[in-house]
Design a protein around this motif. Structure first.
Motif, PDB file in Angstrom:
ATOM      1  N   UNK A   1       0.819  -1.211   0.000  1.00  0.00           N
ATOM      2  CA  UNK A   1       0.000   0.000   0.000  1.00  0.00           C
ATOM      3  C   UNK A   1       0.855   1.264   0.000  1.00  0.00           C
ATOM      4  N   UNK A   2       2.069   1.155   0.521  1.00  0.00           N
ATOM      5  CA  UNK A   2       2.999   2.291   0.557  1.00  0.00           C
ATOM      6  C   UNK A   2       3.801   2.421  -0.734  1.00  0.00           C
ATOM      7  N   UNK A   3       3.528   1.543  -1.706  1.00  0.00           N
ATOM      8  CA  UNK A   3       4.174   1.670  -3.002  1.00  0.00           C
ATOM      9  C   UNK A   3       5.283   0.688  -3.292  1.00  0.00           C
ATOM     10  N   UNK A   4       5.572  -0.199  -2.372  1.00  0.00           N
ATOM     11  CA  UNK A   4       6.610  -1.210  -2.607  1.00  0.00           C
ATOM     12  C   UNK A   4       6.029  -2.346  -3.433  1.00  0.00           C
ATOM     13  N   UNK A   5       6.903  -2.989  -4.197  1.00  0.00           N
ATOM     14  CA  UNK A   5       6.486  -4.115  -5.019  1.00  0.00           C
ATOM     15  C   UNK A   5       7.534  -5.214  -4.893  1.00  0.00           C
ATOM     16  N   UNK A   6       7.223  -6.381  -5.391  1.00  0.00           N
ATOM     17  CA  UNK A   6       8.174  -7.490  -5.312  1.00  0.00           C
ATOM     18  C   UNK A   6       8.107  -8.368  -6.558  1.00  0.00           C
ATOM     19  N   UNK A   7       7.863  -7.739  -7.691  1.00  0.00           N
ATOM     20  CA  UNK A   7       7.715  -8.479  -8.949  1.00  0.00           C
ATOM     21  C   UNK A   7       9.046  -8.832  -9.604  1.00  0.00           C
ATOM     22  N   UNK A   8      10.079  -8.047  -9.362  1.00  0.00           N
ATOM     23  CA  UNK A   8      11.383  -8.380  -9.934  1.00  0.00           C
ATOM     24  C   UNK A   8      12.439  -8.346  -8.828  1.00  0.00           C
ATOM     25  N   UNK A   9      13.640  -8.766  -9.163  1.00  0.00           N
ATOM     26  CA  UNK A   9      14.691  -8.946  -8.157  1.00  0.00           C
ATOM     27  C   UNK A   9      15.033  -7.665  -7.402  1.00  0.00           C
ATOM     28  N   UNK A  10      15.183  -6.542  -8.107  1.00  0.00           N
ATOM     29  CA  UNK A  10      15.544  -5.298  -7.414  1.00  0.00           C
ATOM     30  C   UNK A  10      14.395  -4.805  -6.539  1.00  0.00           C
ATOM     31  N   UNK A  11      13.144  -4.969  -7.021  1.00  0.00           N
ATOM     32  CA  UNK A  11      11.994  -4.595  -6.200  1.00  0.00           C
ATOM     33  C   UNK A  11      11.894  -5.486  -4.967  1.00  0.00           C
TER      34      UNK A  11
END
Length: 154
Positions: free
Chosen positions: A116-126
């Motif tokens: 919700x704060x804008x973080x993602x985890x779709x790729x390695x750096x994210x």
């Protein structure tokens, strides 16, 4: 500080009154100012693997259970977002890792908040940025005024 209200729905019968712990967790994250989210109502649901698998299938075309699903804020509806966590998944994963159940469940709630704060985890750096933010958020919770403890019924 933005106005945030919590709607907590415990659909997992074996989870003992999670409202106070969830409220303390989200209030600590909000008060830290480290990971701001949209103001409004934040809906939290504690569910089983079967229930989260159904949500996962309905909204993401994946019928498997997962740890946490986050739906984004909708300012038009005064919604800060929705976080759905699988208590089954937290219980199983905590046992596998030798971690306390409460810590694993807290991690899932933190993970949802960070989405919700804008973080993602779709790729390695994210994913690396998300893991770093998770650790920072868990440190904030560790230093919170009130101990955050989720418990299963005996």
């Amino acid at each position: 500080m933005p106005t945030l209200s919590l709607e907590i729905n415990n659909q997992f019968n074996a989870l003992a009154r999670p409202e106070a712990a969830a409220r303390a967790l989200f209030e600590a994250l909000q008060a830290s100012g480290a990971f701001p989210i949209t103001e409004g109502e934040l809906s939290i649901a504690f569910v089983s693997d079967a229930e989260i698998a159904q949500v996962h299938a309905d909204f993401m075309d994946d019928p498997t259970p997962t740890d946490v699903i986050t739906f984004p804020a909708d300012e038009a509806m005064d919604s800060a977002g929705e976080i759905i966590v699988s208590v089954d998944h937290a219980r199983t994963r905590a046992a596998e890792l030798g971690e306390p159940f409460s810590r694993e469940l807290s991690l899932y709630l933190v993970h949802g908040w960070l989405h919700l704060a804008g973080y993602d985890d779709r790729n390695e750096s994210d994913r690396a940025a998300m893991r770093s933010a998770e650790q920072k958020a868990l440190s904030i919770l560790d230093s919170a005024e009130h101990k955050i403890e989720f418990q299963l019924k005996a």
